[in-house]
Design an enzyme around this catalytic site. Sequence first.
Site: not given
Lengths: 199, 75
Positions: B13-16, B40
């Site tokens: 998921n964001c921010p990964l 994502d």
Amino acid sequence: MTAHQPDVTREKILDAAFQEIYKHGFRAASLSNILAKTGLTKGALYHHFPDKDRLGHAVIEEVVYEGLDAMVFTPLRESDDPLETLREIIHRKAEKATPETVRLGCPLNNLMQEMSPLDAQFKRRLNDLLVAWQQAVHDALRRAQKEGRVRKDVDGHAAALFIVSAWEGCEGVSKNLQSVREYRLCLKQLDGYIGGLLA
Amino acid sequence: MNFDTELDARGLNCPLPILHAKKALNDLAAGKVLKVMATDPGAVKDFKAFAHQTGNELLSSDETGGEYVFLLRKT
């Protein structure tokens, strides 16, 4: 590649821990799930993070903070028109919202609501992050004000506090309402407020 | 299209995805191409904004069956 292996392992753990905490909260986050996802042993996990709290702190500092830095702080700092960049970031947040992102909410907001009243270490780290966010917005406003783009009578500190609070408020309330529509509507009001600061 | 390094950010998921891409680009020489795979949906807008902000070139952004592939050239 071998020299980077410890970093790769640490990164894997942080990725899995972030996702697990994001989905279930910190206290309900399962180390077994994190281990299953990474394929690591308990020993490998404890080698990098001696306890669950230390893992939670690293998630805040190395994922949540770094994420905000990459997506918000740095773009604001490096922009020629920081207020326009701030509005673009908020528009993008609204546009990319999905039922899933609204259901899970904001990782920072979730951790603040869950952990700040319970744990001073978490509270301090989350507070530092919140202060950094307000500071980034305050700096953006101050710069825009200097360039004559923001009204002279705007109190930058108060406006930054309100912008960050409203932003997180939109995240928290829409999570409860489970509504992408209300989330977008809320962020649109925030954008309207920012527009009202313009000279 | 050819690429020099590949980053698998599927399931993250964001921010990964952006954080990993940032690190991967730091290790690349100018002109080299990074391929990022992600799931994502927010990554489409994030990578566009990231490329714009960092000055790296987003060569392509494709989606097939819920999987996204981005090609970024380090400037």
